[in-house]
Motif scaffolding. Structure first.
Motif, mmCIF file in Angstrom:
data_model
loop_
_atom_site.group_PDB
_atom_site.id
_atom_site.type_symbol
_atom_site.label_atom_id
_atom_site.label_comp_id
_atom_site.label_asym_id
_atom_site.label_seq_id
_atom_site.Cartn_x
_atom_site.Cartn_y
_atom_site.Cartn_z
ATOM 1 N N LYS A 1 0.845 -1.186 0.000
ATOM 2 C CA LYS A 1 0.000 0.000 0.000
ATOM 3 C C LYS A 1 0.880 1.234 0.000
ATOM 4 O O LYS A 1 1.784 1.345 0.818
ATOM 5 C CB LYS A 1 -0.884 -0.037 1.248
ATOM 6 N N GLU A 2 0.587 2.150 -0.924
ATOM 7 C CA GLU A 2 1.363 3.378 -0.995
ATOM 8 C C GLU A 2 0.416 4.547 -1.259
ATOM 9 O O GLU A 2 -0.380 4.506 -2.192
ATOM 10 C CB GLU A 2 2.395 3.282 -2.115
ATOM 11 N N THR A 3 0.519 5.576 -0.436
ATOM 12 C CA THR A 3 -0.307 6.766 -0.606
ATOM 13 C C THR A 3 0.528 7.853 -1.261
ATOM 14 O O THR A 3 1.636 8.138 -0.835
ATOM 15 C CB THR A 3 -0.843 7.253 0.751
ATOM 16 N N ARG A 4 -0.044 8.431 -2.297
ATOM 17 C CA ARG A 4 0.664 9.488 -3.027
ATOM 18 C C ARG A 4 -0.182 10.749 -3.070
ATOM 19 O O ARG A 4 -1.389 10.697 -3.152
ATOM 20 C CB ARG A 4 0.961 9.042 -4.461
ATOM 21 N N ASN A 5 0.502 11.847 -3.072
ATOM 22 C CA ASN A 5 -0.132 13.146 -3.179
ATOM 23 C C ASN A 5 -0.098 13.543 -4.649
ATOM 24 O O ASN A 5 0.971 13.712 -5.222
ATOM 25 C CB ASN A 5 0.644 14.144 -2.308
ATOM 26 N N ILE A 6 -1.252 13.705 -5.268
ATOM 27 C CA ILE A 6 -1.300 14.040 -6.701
ATOM 28 C C ILE A 6 -0.770 15.435 -6.959
ATOM 29 O O ILE A 6 -0.233 15.725 -8.004
ATOM 30 C CB ILE A 6 -2.739 13.903 -7.240
ATOM 31 N N HIS A 7 -0.841 16.306 -6.004
ATOM 32 C CA HIS A 7 -0.413 17.692 -6.152
ATOM 33 C C HIS A 7 1.100 17.817 -6.335
ATOM 34 O O HIS A 7 1.588 18.820 -6.841
ATOM 35 C CB HIS A 7 -0.869 18.494 -4.932
ATOM 36 N N GLN A 8 1.877 16.821 -5.958
ATOM 37 C CA GLN A 8 3.331 16.920 -5.956
ATOM 38 C C GLN A 8 3.934 17.318 -7.296
ATOM 39 O O GLN A 8 4.862 18.097 -7.351
ATOM 40 C CB GLN A 8 3.950 15.593 -5.525
ATOM 41 N N GLY A 9 3.422 16.827 -8.386
ATOM 42 C CA GLY A 9 4.054 17.056 -9.668
ATOM 43 C C GLY A 9 3.694 18.358 -10.348
ATOM 44 O O GLY A 9 4.189 18.661 -11.418
ATOM 45 N N PHE A 10 2.834 19.181 -9.748
ATOM 46 C CA PHE A 10 2.355 20.373 -10.423
ATOM 47 C C PHE A 10 3.176 21.624 -10.148
ATOM 48 O O PHE A 10 2.947 22.657 -10.743
ATOM 49 C CB PHE A 10 0.890 20.641 -10.063
#
Length: 126
Positions: A34-43
């Motif tokens: 399980k891995e949680t990622r923040n979608i905002h990181q790449g913007f």
């Protein structure tokens, strides 16, 4: 991050032996990542707003089978389909009892599907 069961959860799972297949459940539990990622990181910083809360996505993959993963954007039926597809194509846990429209009411098949649904509900409540 691995999913870790405490003693209470292990006892709950083992007490319901007739309802699901513990071998399949343990197989899935040992391999899930399980891995949680923040979608905002790449913007970058151009998209930061005062009241903007970044969107987090949880990705689930299987240790030896990375192509059969899914994330929180998938619904439960899609997750179930991916897990069944992985178990059918990559393991020998599924026999002839699973295939064909005449086997829909097969008790072993129903137990198999209940096991997968219990696994999905368990990982989504973490």
């Amino acid at each position: 991050m691995n999913v870790i069961l405490n003693e209470e959860e292990k006892n709950e799972i083992s007490s319901q032996d007739g309802e699901f297949d513990s071998g399949i459940l343990n197989f899935l539990m040992r391999r899930i990542k399980k891995e949680t990622r923040n979608i905002h990181q790449g913007f970058g910083t151009n998209y930061e707003f005062e009241d903007f809360e970044p969107l987090n996505v949880t990705e689930y993959t299987f240790e030896e089978f990375p192509s059969y993963g899914f994330n929180t954007f998938n619904n439960k039926k899609q997750m179930e389909y991916k897990i069944v597809e992985m178990l059918v194509e990559e393991t020998d846990m599924v026999g002839e009892w699973f295939f064909g429209p005449h086997n829909v009411n097969n008790p072993e098949r129903q137990k198999f599907i209940r096991t997968i649904r219990k696994f999905i509900n368990f990982i989504l409540t973490d």
